[in-house]
Structure formats: C-alpha cells, structure tokens
Motif scaffolding. Sequence first.
Motif, PDB file in Angstrom:
ATOM      1  N   ALA A   1       0.821  -1.217   0.000  1.00 24.03           N
ATOM      2  CA  ALA A   1       0.000   0.000   0.000  1.00 24.03           C
ATOM      3  C   ALA A   1       0.855   1.268   0.000  1.00 24.03           C
ATOM      4  O   ALA A   1       0.381   2.333  -0.407  1.00 24.03           O
ATOM      5  N   THR A   2       2.089   1.156   0.425  1.00 23.29           N
ATOM      6  CA  THR A   2       2.969   2.331   0.452  1.00 23.29           C
ATOM      7  C   THR A   2       3.499   2.697  -0.931  1.00 23.29           C
ATOM      8  O   THR A   2       4.050   3.776  -1.120  1.00 23.29           O
TER       9      THR A   2
ATOM     10  N   ASP B   1       8.014  -2.253 -10.592  1.00 23.39           N
ATOM     11  CA  ASP B   1       8.370  -3.453  -9.844  1.00 23.39           C
ATOM     12  C   ASP B   1       7.216  -4.403  -9.564  1.00 23.39           C
ATOM     13  O   ASP B   1       7.426  -5.504  -9.070  1.00 23.39           O
ATOM     14  N   PHE B   2       5.978  -3.965  -9.844  1.00 20.77           N
ATOM     15  CA  PHE B   2       4.811  -4.776  -9.491  1.00 20.77           C
ATOM     16  C   PHE B   2       3.857  -4.896 -10.663  1.00 20.77           C
ATOM     17  O   PHE B   2       3.772  -4.005 -11.502  1.00 20.77           O
ATOM     18  N   ARG B   3       3.145  -6.006 -10.680  1.00 21.75           N
ATOM     19  CA  ARG B   3       2.124  -6.193 -11.709  1.00 21.75           C
ATOM     20  C   ARG B   3       0.993  -5.190 -11.469  1.00 21.75           C
ATOM     21  O   ARG B   3       0.559  -4.992 -10.334  1.00 21.75           O
ATOM     22  N   CYS B   4       0.525  -4.568 -12.536  1.00 21.66           N
ATOM     23  CA  CYS B   4      -0.549  -3.575 -12.434  1.00 21.66           C
ATOM     24  C   CYS B   4      -1.728  -4.002 -13.286  1.00 21.66           C
ATOM     25  O   CYS B   4      -1.575  -4.750 -14.255  1.00 21.66           O
ATOM     26  N   ARG B   5      -2.900  -3.505 -12.889  1.00 26.26           N
ATOM     27  CA  ARG B   5      -4.139  -3.844 -13.601  1.00 26.26           C
ATOM     28  C   ARG B   5      -4.981  -2.601 -13.810  1.00 26.26           C
ATOM     29  O   ARG B   5      -4.866  -1.624 -13.068  1.00 26.26           O
ATOM     30  N   GLY B   6      -5.848  -2.707 -14.779  1.00 28.88           N
ATOM     31  CA  GLY B   6      -6.850  -1.673 -15.009  1.00 28.88           C
ATOM     32  C   GLY B   6      -8.194  -2.342 -15.219  1.00 28.88           C
ATOM     33  O   GLY B   6      -8.340  -3.174 -16.115  1.00 28.88           O
TER      34      GLY B   6
END
Length: 162
Positions: free
Chosen positions: A36-37, A124-129
């Motif tokens: 969350a940070t 660095d992280f998988r992202c979604r929309g």
Amino acid sequence: SSAYYLVSLVLSFYPSDKAPIIAADIGLLLSHEGPATTEAPTAWSMTPSEVRTTLPESTSVKITANLGFPKGEIRSPVTSVEEPFLLALGEGQSNPEWRFRATSAHEEIVGTHRLSVIVRAPGDFRCRGAVVIAATVLKRRAGLLRCRAKLTPNVASVTFPR
C-alpha cells in the motif's frame, strides 16, 4: 522506477429508436499488487481531452414598421454556443474516465470513438486496469434508465506486464 503503458479503448455506440443512449461513462480503475505504500498507477496523459459541438445561435432581430415610413431593421451579429460532448476526467489520478453527453446537435450518442490513456505505473509490481462502462438510455415509457455494462473477463480488465 516507473513503467509507461498505452491503453486504447475503442467504443461503438449503435443508434436505437427504442432506447437511445444520451450519456455514457467509461472508466479505468488502476491498481497494483505491491504494498500500500507504493504509489498507485496513474493516468499520465489522456486523449481526447475534450470534444465540443458548436451550434450557431442567431440573435438577429428584425423590427419593421409598415406605417408608410421606410422600414427599419436592427441586426446583431451571429454568435455560437459550444456544448461539451466528451470530457476526459482524472488525469494524474488512478481512476481516469471519459464522459459522453448528448447535445443539442447530437441528441443521441452514436458512432465509433477511440480513447487512449498513457498509464504511469510502478515498474516493480504487476498492475491492472478494470474497465467500467455505464450509460443512460431514454425509454419512452420508463424515462431515463441508468445501466452498467457486464463485460466479459477479457474486456473487463487489462494487466500490464512487469
């Protein structure tokens, strides 16, 4: 580090005599799988940002007197009125959207429209929309009805690679 992704949405609104679409909202809810940070993905840039329809508005007034004297006439210049048909909202935020509205020139939303957004996401992280579509239709007997589209999984979301 950040990554940038281009998301293009193509929407087709078909004409309808029974239930014309008079408003439509298309949104993209951006998120990531990181802590969350970590800063949320955001809409870096959106296009189109605004589409307006222009209507000529005549303020011409003609005054005549038919009393045997010469006719008098007063005219003022023709102006135009602009109405927003499409607005992009939420640039720089994680919930960008486009809002279509019927106008005096276009009483119904019809046609194919291309919308694009450049998403800035943590690298660095998988992202979604998640894609969200809602519309307001005009039903003769029921009045205005607000509807939300049920999208198939392959259309309802987009995953950005790392």
